[in-house]
Design a protein around this motif. Sequence first.
Motif, PDB file in Angstrom:
ATOM      1  N   GLY B  18       0.767  -1.295  -0.046  1.00 42.90           N
ATOM      2  CA  GLY B  18       0.017  -0.028  -0.043  1.00 42.90           C
ATOM      3  C   GLY B  18       0.819   1.392   0.111  1.00 42.90           C
ATOM      4  N   SER B  80      -9.638  -0.451  -0.528  1.00 35.24           N
ATOM      5  CA  SER B  80      -8.433   0.198   0.054  1.00 35.24           C
ATOM      6  C   SER B  80      -9.098   0.511   1.629  1.00 35.24           C
ATOM      7  CB  SER B  80      -7.845   1.343  -0.579  1.00 35.24           C
ATOM      8  OG  SER B  80      -8.792   2.160  -0.730  1.00 35.24           O
ATOM      9  N   ASN B 117      -2.050   3.121   3.860  1.00 35.12           N
ATOM     10  CA  ASN B 117      -3.250   2.945   3.051  1.00 35.12           C
ATOM     11  C   ASN B 117      -2.943   1.599   2.508  1.00 35.12           C
ATOM     12  OD1 ASN B 117      -5.813   3.478   1.909  1.00 35.12           O
ATOM     13  ND2 ASN B 117      -4.403   3.544   0.013  1.00 35.12           N
ATOM     14  N   TYR B 118      -3.814   0.453   3.078  1.00 37.10           N
ATOM     15  CA  TYR B 118      -3.599  -0.913   2.366  1.00 37.10           C
ATOM     16  C   TYR B 118      -4.365  -0.811   1.075  1.00 37.10           C
ATOM     17  CZ  TYR B 118      -2.479  -2.662   7.123  1.00 37.10           C
ATOM     18  OH  TYR B 118      -1.990  -2.871   8.382  1.00 37.10           O
ATOM     19  N   HIS B 119      -3.682  -1.465  -0.083  1.00 32.94           N
ATOM     20  CA  HIS B 119      -4.273  -1.528  -1.213  1.00 32.94           C
ATOM     21  C   HIS B 119      -5.483  -2.709  -1.044  1.00 32.94           C
ATOM     22  CE1 HIS B 119      -0.682   0.535  -3.518  1.00 32.94           C
ATOM     23  NE2 HIS B 119      -1.427   1.283  -2.630  1.00 32.94           N
TER      24      HIS B 119
END
Lengths: 163, 163
Positions: B18, B80, B117-119
């Motif tokens: 991310g 996300s 921010n996690y994809h």
Amino acid sequence: MIELAAEPLTKAAFAPFGDVIEMEGRASFPINQGFAERFNDLAIVDVSDDGGTTNVSIIVANPRPMPIALQVMERHPLGSQFFVSLQERDWLIAVCTDPKDVTSYRIFRAIGRQGINYHKGAWHHPLLVFDRDSRFLVVDRKGPGKNLEENWLDGDKSLRITP
Amino acid sequence: MIELAAEPLTKAAFAPFGDVIEMEGRASFPINQGFAERFNDLAIVDVSDDGGTTNVSIIVANPRPMPIALQVMERHPLGSQFFVSLQERDWLIAVCTDPKDVTSYRIFRAIGRQGINYHKGAWHHPLLVFDRDSRFLVVDRKGPGKNLEENWLDGDKSLRITP
């Protein structure tokens, strides 16, 4: 010269202009195997008009000279815009429904744990902070189209804030 | 029992999982009549699959028992998910590319000014914090569809973190 006094920021008072992003008075539920509590759905992000997408930013703001004179009101006709203090610092919010009508102005004092989300088209002043290097997380719109309108204020009739 | 050591959080190291939300190393430009500086476009919010919209939340997290044993890896196939500390507190991030492959795990130590921010679809552990009542601003997806997959870890082979 007109003095505008700040009032406490509450959801009800701010509703004509946007959302207050805070835990206070909101329902929550446990997550993460009981190690966390979640307060959901605190603001309406509305950025997709005319091909817009979400813009995540950090803005670092500095104080204006005291006493604070309002300089310019602006609005974003194509998208919402939220601000959350990253340092739990109190700050000031100036909004109005008609920048030419002095009686339509409202000044709110946010505590550090209160963020706000301007709804699309809400007139507001640029950031008003008390301390140097005040950092905010900002989520608003990026994309095509004209998303900024400004209304410069008349210095002779300057609106001043009593925090 | 397997010990996993935390490494510093950097954009390059975290890129497979991310975005890092931080000012460090990013371009900025002046706004607000020179009273603020803006660092734009720090994360890709990707939540619109299958009719999803943006969910703005506050999550209050508490520490797990030390030493920290990873309990469950999860991922959100439809959106996300970003986390930013509201108190500038350091915290830990556990990710992997395959929850069944111990060699694919990475542990990152974020400083208080670093959000992530996690994809969509990135495997990650629920929040891992050092202090009680650690508050995060979270932006992820709400909407129809199944947006959570979990992979529970085998306690006998528990993965432990060295912060």
